[in-house]
Every structure is written in structure tokens, then in C-alpha cells.
Design a protein around this motif. Structure first.
Motif, PDB file in Angstrom:
ATOM      1  N   ASP A 170       0.585  -1.142   0.118  1.00 57.50           N
ATOM      2  CA  ASP A 170      -0.210   0.496  -0.069  1.00 57.50           C
ATOM      3  C   ASP A 170       0.962   1.179   0.426  1.00 57.50           C
ATOM      4  O   ASP A 170       2.253   1.780  -0.238  1.00 57.50           O
ATOM      5  N   SER A 213      -4.681  -2.428  -4.510  1.00 57.28           N
ATOM      6  CA  SER A 213      -6.241  -1.263  -4.243  1.00 57.28           C
ATOM      7  C   SER A 213      -5.924  -0.944  -5.465  1.00 57.28           C
ATOM      8  O   SER A 213      -7.679  -0.194  -5.753  1.00 57.28           O
ATOM      9  N   GLU A 270      -6.271  -7.267   0.677  1.00 55.60           N
ATOM     10  CA  GLU A 270      -5.643  -7.163   0.219  1.00 55.60           C
ATOM     11  C   GLU A 270      -4.898  -8.170  -0.324  1.00 55.60           C
ATOM     12  O   GLU A 270      -4.147  -7.292  -1.818  1.00 55.60           O
TER      13      GLU A 270
END
Length: 407
Positions: free
Chosen positions: A339, A362, A394
Motif C-alpha cells: 500500500d 487496491s 488486499e
């Protein structure tokens, strides 16, 4: 295998221990008495501001307002419109509201806590434990089937690293992130490299590790993560003396500031750590599905615009970013699934590899994730904040990489 996790069975030394879903709601004595005075105080000050506003307002507004004194609804509508059109007055009211809240001991607004000179997001983990269990199980299955060496790093949130800055009586949910990281990395022992960065971050908690207005690591925090991660990946980490620091901007207000909405916090400074020991060049390619962007710096100044200074780090976040070291003799390739917290330390890892490909699952479709083939790389790294790992799927989606290639 991490099939079940008990949050309260092991106390954590040197930090305050809280269960995953435990809530501390104890308030300081005397707080209700302070709060009971706030409504009257606020009304008195608002009346004073209103009178001052009428005195300084344009004649037509003053006459109109006087004419509607007997009509509270119409008066409120006119005053509301006037405040909307005069931002300085609106800001004054916001600052006033903040001060009144602080006088009453309330340092939490919209799930955001005011701590020292910065903001800390109240971290909350879902009670659905099947989410993180599914994430862990799928990653374990992946690392057992792929031929490419893998590693996992979980990034603790500012809420737990800066926990000493949050008032004891604050209704904040403090996950035992240290224990969770330890138990999860143990589950991968012998199958993948588990990287525990909680301790180095907590030991450095007096430094500027997380942004004041963004729930993310600063480049200084990224450097702390990098020094531990590099060792676990078989690399020799660089030292602070190998870098020169450049200021990319001092006026960055991140998403936490917008959620807070009451000012009282100075903006963040975005710093670039430029590697100077062995000068080299990089190419940073952003894949945006319908367009591409290319920069020739790990900290492209052309990507820095007012209000988005954080984009000076690698050019900002994209679904897929490929960093290539040009003409330095660097070797090795790394695939990173993660992320946005990952961007804080990628510029440091780039010093050690010929190519690094970062993918934010994502922002990718399932087919785009599966199209990433781990066999094309020398190493695979899964990197997520605890917020992402505990509350989203995720990591589970990331474990599907290469499935298209093997079909």
C-alpha cells in the motif's frame, strides 16, 4: 499457521497493553464540570462575534440584519451566508471552536486525536478476524508454492508508536500491534522472511517518523524501516551520512487535516533523502492504465505542486511503479506488493536493485494482479500497514499473483 489469535494472553513489555477491541473510556476527574460551562461560553462568544461582524459588515448587510432581528430563521440564514462568503471569519470560528474543545479536555474530533503538534488517527480493527486470517493463510499458501524467495513486512500505525502522546483518558482503541506482528512473522518462519519493524520504530518514536497531517510514514520513518528491512533481505543498509537532505516543501496538509477540520496543526515538511555516496541515475515509470508517466529522479521536483508536495516522493502513488537504476552495475530485481506506506522506503531500496516493481493491489483489477509473475523477479516483498492487513483483503488479492501465468 496463524489460525487463531488471542490478543490478551501475552503482556507486552515497556508499552501500555490493550486488547484488540478494548476501549479506554476513562476520563479525567472534573471534565464534566468544564464541559458544562462550554455551551454558555460558546453562546456568549458567538454573540460577541456577531455584534462585531454587524459593526464591520457592509451597510446593506447591517440594515438587512437589523430588519430581521425579529425573525430568527431569516437572521440565521443571512448570517450563515455571510460567514460562508467571508473565509477569515469562518476560520476564526473554527479556531474558536477548537480552543473551546481543548479547554474542555476534548482532543478528539472525527476519530482524529490532537497530540503535541500533530494529528493521530484512531486506529480501529474490524471484529471480523476472518479477514486477517484469510490474508495470512493465502500468503502462506503462496510462499509455499512459488520458487521466488519472499518476505513480509507489516508497518505499525502512528497510533501505537506515538501512544505516549495520546491522553490516557482518551477513548482510543489501541491494538496490540507489537504482538500481532510478532505472531504473524513467526507463522512464516522457514517459509518466508518475516521482518519486524515495530521495535526500531518504537525506539525512534521521538523522531519525525509519521506526518503530522497524514496517516503515513515520513521519509525519515521510511529510512528507519529500510535499515531493518535491508538487513533481512540480505543487503547492507546505508547510513544517514550517505544521504543529503533536500526540502521538497513545507506546506503539505494531508487527509488527516481535512478530517480534523479545526486547524491548530502546522503543515508537514516533505524531505528528499538523495543518495550521494555513489551518485547514480534512476528512471521511474508510472503505469496508470490509460497513460504513463516517466521521471528521471527518485524525488522529481516537477511532480511537486502546492498542496501535493508529497508527490515529490517517486512522483506520487500509481497502480504500478517501476524503478530502474541506470548504468550503475546494480543487480537483482524485486517485486513489491503493498500500500501507500511502502513509498516511504522504496527510494532507499532502489539503491540496491537494478529494478523494483511496486504494485498497489487496491488500484489494480484482479486480472491485472494475477498477470504479475513472481518468477520474473529475484525476490517478492509483501508490505502492508496494519490498517490494511487487518481491515482489508488486499494481501489476499496479492497472493494471486502469477496464477494467470501458471494456467
Amino acid at each position: 499457521m496463524l489460525s487463531s489469535f488471542t490478543w490478551d494472553r501475552v503482556p507486552v513489555p515497556s508499552i501500555r497493553h490493550y486488547s484488540l477491541w478494548g476501549l479506554s473510556s476513562q476520563l479525567k476527574e472534573g471534565l464534566p464540570t468544564k464541559k458544562s460551562l462550554l455551551p454558555l461560553t460558546f453562546i456568549a462568544i458567538i454573540l460577541a462575534i456577531s455584534i462585531t461582524t454587524l459593526v464591520g459588515a457592509p451597510p446593506e448587510l447591517g440594515l438587512s440584519t437589523l430588519a430581521t432581528m425579529g425573525h430568527p430563521v431569516r437572521l440565521a440564514e443571512q448570517m450563515t451566508q455571510y460567514f460562508k462568503e467571508n473565509l477569515s471569519i469562518r476560520q476564526s470560528l473554527q479556531n474558536l471552536s477548537l480552543q473551546l474543545r481543548l479547554m474542555g479536555g476534548n482532543r478528539e474530533i472525527n476519530g482524529i486525536f490532537l497530540a503535541n503538534d500533530g494529528l493521530i488517527k484512531n486506529f480501529s480493527a474490524t471484529t471480523d478476524t476472518s479477514i486477517y486470517q484469510k490474508n495470512t493463510q493465502s500468503l502462506l499458501e503462496f510462499v509455499q508454492t512459488t520458487k521466488t524467495p519472499c518476505a513480509l513486512v507489516l508497518i505499525p500505525t502512528a497510533c501505537v508508536i506515538y501512544q505516549d502522546q495520546v491522553p490516557d483518558y482518551a477513548p482510543i482503541e489501541k491494538t496490540n500491534q507489537k504482538l500481532f506482528i510478532e505472531e504473524t512473522t513467526k507463522a512464516f518462519a522457514g517459509l518466508a522472511t518475516g521482518v519486524d519493524v515495530y521495535t526500531p520504530l518504537y525506539d525512534a518514536r521521538d523522531r519525525y517518523l509519521y506526518y503530522r497531517t497524514d496517516d503515513n510514514l515520513t521519509t525519515e520513518g521510511g529510512f528507519v524501516v529500510y535499515q531493518t528491512l535491508a538487513k533481512r533481505l540480505g543487503l547492507t543498509p546505508k547510513t544517514p551520512e550517505d544521504f543529503a537532505l533536500d526540502n521538497l516543501g513545507e506546506g503539505y496538509y494531508g487527509p488527516l487535516y481535512d478530517q480534523w477540520g479545526y486547524g491548530g496543526v502546522k503543515p508537514d515538511t516533505i524531505m528528499a533523502w538523495r543518495y550521494i555516496s555513489q551518485p547514480r541515475a534512476w528512471q521511474v515509470d508510472h503505469w496508470l492504465r490509460y497513460e504513463n508517466r516517466t521521471y528521471y529522479s527518485l524525488y522529481p521536483t516537477e511532480a511537486v505542486v502546492q498542496g501535493e508536495e508529497i508527490n515529490g516522493i517517486l512522483g506520487g502513488l500509481s497502480p504500478k511503479i517501476t524503478i530502474t537504476t541506470l548504468g550503475s552495475g546494480a543487480k537483482g530485481s524485486l517485486l513489491v506488493l503493498g500500500d501507500r506506506t511502502t513509498l516511504s522506503y522504496l527510494p532507499f531500496l532502489a539503491i540496491h536493485y537494478q529494478t523494483i516493481t511496486f504494485a498497489d493491489t487496491s488500484l489494480l483489477t484482479d486480472s491485472e494482479v494475477r498477470a504479475l509473475n513472481p518468477e520474473d523477479y529475484d525476490q517478492v516483498l509483501f508490505s502492508y500497514s496494519l490498517d490494511t492487513y487487518l481491515n482489508t483483503s488486499e494481501p489476499y488479492r496479492a497472493s494471486s499473483i502469477g496464477s494467470t501465468a501458471t494456467q
